[in-house]
Design a protein around this motif. Structure first.
Motif, short mmCIF file in Angstrom:
data_model
loop_
_atom_site.label_atom_id
_atom_site.label_comp_id
_atom_site.label_asym_id
_atom_site.label_seq_id
_atom_site.Cartn_x
_atom_site.Cartn_y
_atom_site.Cartn_z
N SER A 1 -19.96 26.58 -33.34
CA SER A 1 -20.80 27.23 -34.34
C SER A 1 -21.02 28.70 -34.02
CB SER A 1 -22.16 26.51 -34.44
OG SER A 1 -21.98 25.18 -34.86
N ARG A 2 -21.27 29.00 -32.76
CA ARG A 2 -21.43 30.41 -32.35
C ARG A 2 -20.13 31.17 -32.54
NH1 ARG A 2 -24.52 27.64 -28.55
NH2 ARG A 2 -26.71 28.26 -28.58
N SER A 3 -19.01 30.54 -32.24
CA SER A 3 -17.71 31.18 -32.41
C SER A 3 -17.48 31.54 -33.88
CB SER A 3 -16.58 30.27 -31.93
OG SER A 3 -16.68 30.05 -30.56
N ILE A 4 -17.80 30.62 -34.76
CA ILE A 4 -17.63 30.86 -36.20
C ILE A 4 -18.58 31.97 -36.66
CG2 ILE A 4 -17.88 29.85 -38.50
CD1 ILE A 4 -16.91 27.16 -37.20
N PHE B 1 -29.86 38.26 -30.84
CA PHE B 1 -30.61 37.53 -31.86
C PHE B 1 -31.15 36.23 -31.26
CE2 PHE B 1 -30.79 34.11 -34.97
CZ PHE B 1 -31.83 34.58 -35.76
N GLU B 2 -30.28 35.49 -30.57
CA GLU B 2 -30.75 34.22 -29.99
C GLU B 2 -31.80 34.47 -28.91
OE1 GLU B 2 -28.42 30.46 -29.95
OE2 GLU B 2 -26.82 31.88 -29.45
N LEU B 3 -31.59 35.50 -28.12
CA LEU B 3 -32.51 35.81 -27.02
C LEU B 3 -33.89 36.24 -27.53
CD1 LEU B 3 -32.52 36.07 -23.90
CD2 LEU B 3 -31.79 38.43 -24.18
N LEU B 4 -33.90 37.04 -28.59
CA LEU B 4 -35.16 37.62 -29.07
C LEU B 4 -35.83 36.83 -30.19
CD1 LEU B 4 -33.98 41.33 -29.19
CD2 LEU B 4 -35.39 40.26 -27.42
N TYR B 5 -35.03 36.27 -31.07
CA TYR B 5 -35.59 35.66 -32.28
C TYR B 5 -35.32 34.17 -32.40
CZ TYR B 5 -35.73 40.60 -33.53
OH TYR B 5 -35.96 41.96 -33.52
N GLY B 6 -34.51 33.63 -31.52
CA GLY B 6 -34.16 32.22 -31.61
C GLY B 6 -35.25 31.31 -31.09
N VAL C 1 -26.07 20.15 -39.68
CA VAL C 1 -27.00 20.85 -38.79
C VAL C 1 -26.30 22.03 -38.10
CG1 VAL C 1 -26.66 19.36 -36.77
CG2 VAL C 1 -28.83 20.55 -37.08
N ASN C 2 -25.04 21.86 -37.75
CA ASN C 2 -24.30 22.95 -37.12
C ASN C 2 -23.89 24.02 -38.13
OD1 ASN C 2 -24.31 22.04 -34.37
ND2 ASN C 2 -22.99 20.39 -35.05
N LYS C 3 -23.61 23.60 -39.35
CA LYS C 3 -23.32 24.58 -40.41
C LYS C 3 -24.56 25.42 -40.69
CE LYS C 3 -19.82 21.68 -42.59
NZ LYS C 3 -19.47 20.86 -43.77
N ASP C 4 -25.72 24.77 -40.69
CA ASP C 4 -26.98 25.49 -40.88
C ASP C 4 -27.24 26.45 -39.72
OD1 ASP C 4 -27.42 24.18 -43.28
OD2 ASP C 4 -28.78 22.69 -42.41
N PHE C 5 -26.87 26.04 -38.53
CA PHE C 5 -27.02 26.89 -37.35
C PHE C 5 -26.18 28.16 -37.52
CE2 PHE C 5 -25.81 27.73 -32.76
CZ PHE C 5 -27.04 28.24 -32.39
N ILE C 6 -24.96 28.03 -38.00
CA ILE C 6 -24.09 29.19 -38.25
C ILE C 6 -24.76 30.12 -39.25
CG2 ILE C 6 -21.89 29.97 -39.23
CD1 ILE C 6 -20.72 27.22 -38.23
N ARG C 7 -25.23 29.57 -40.34
CA ARG C 7 -25.87 30.38 -41.38
C ARG C 7 -27.11 31.10 -40.83
NH1 ARG C 7 -24.97 25.26 -44.19
NH2 ARG C 7 -23.03 25.47 -45.37
N THR C 8 -27.88 30.39 -40.02
CA THR C 8 -29.08 30.99 -39.41
C THR C 8 -28.70 32.16 -38.51
OG1 THR C 8 -30.29 28.91 -39.51
CG2 THR C 8 -31.05 30.53 -37.89
N LEU C 9 -27.67 31.97 -37.69
CA LEU C 9 -27.23 33.03 -36.80
C LEU C 9 -26.78 34.26 -37.58
CD1 LEU C 9 -25.20 31.00 -34.14
CD2 LEU C 9 -27.46 32.05 -33.83
N VAL C 10 -25.91 34.04 -38.56
CA VAL C 10 -25.34 35.15 -39.32
C VAL C 10 -26.42 35.91 -40.09
CG1 VAL C 10 -23.79 35.72 -41.24
CG2 VAL C 10 -23.02 34.17 -39.44
N THR C 11 -27.23 35.18 -40.83
CA THR C 11 -28.26 35.86 -41.63
C THR C 11 -29.34 36.48 -40.73
OG1 THR C 11 -29.48 33.79 -41.98
CG2 THR C 11 -27.90 34.46 -43.69
N GLY C 12 -29.64 35.83 -39.61
CA GLY C 12 -30.62 36.37 -38.69
C GLY C 12 -30.16 37.66 -38.04
#
Length: 141
Positions: free
Chosen positions: A7-10, A93-98, A45-56
């Motif tokens: 998911s992170r790779s995508i 993003f993951e470090l600060l806002y995740g 759930v992993n597709k949502d994780f990708i969307r969250t990362l990208v939009t975040g």
């Protein structure tokens, strides 16, 4: 490859593609295209994780970029390779806002280092580690 890592790779590939295209176009459409192409068996759930990362990352890009500039003053943002820049954005993003319970800071850092090594190179892993490590130490104080 574990689902979260994939998911992170995508997400990173989507951010890279958007950055490469001059930050034009609908990043949500790019994410959906990349999910279909690179993660056809991923659970929702992993597709949502990708969307969250990208939009975040996009939502917080200005502040994330300022942190990169501060943490790596000898590297102007436009001189950092596009892969490394987007790996740093994702990691920060993951470090600060995740969600810290879901993804502890050290996991976010290690995942970013692995992305840098896989998509860029060994020295990129060290660079990403240095920048994220600096930010993490500042957060702890």
């Amino acid at each position: 490859m574990a689902s979260r890592h994939l998911s992170r790779s995508i997400a990173m590939q989507t951010l890279y593609e958007w950055d490469f295209s001059g930050q034009k176009g609908d990043i949500s459409s790019l994410a959906e295209k990349n999910i279909k192409e690179f993660g056809p068996g991923l659970e929702d759930v992993n597709k949502d994780f990708i969307r969250t990362l990208v939009t975040g990352v996009l939502r917080h890009r200005t502040s994330i970029d300022q942190i990169i500039v501060k943490a790596a003053p000898e590297w102007p943002l436009d001189q950092i390779t596009m892969v490394d820049r987007n790996v740093l954005r994702l990691g920060l993003f993951e470090l600060l806002y995740g969600n810290k319970e879901e993804v502890p800071p050290k996991v976010a850092i290690n995942e970013a280092i692995e992305l840098a090594k896989n998509f860029s190179g060994e020295s990129s892993g060290k660079f990403v580690n240095g920048v994220l490590g600096t930010v993490f130490r500042e957060l702890e104080t």
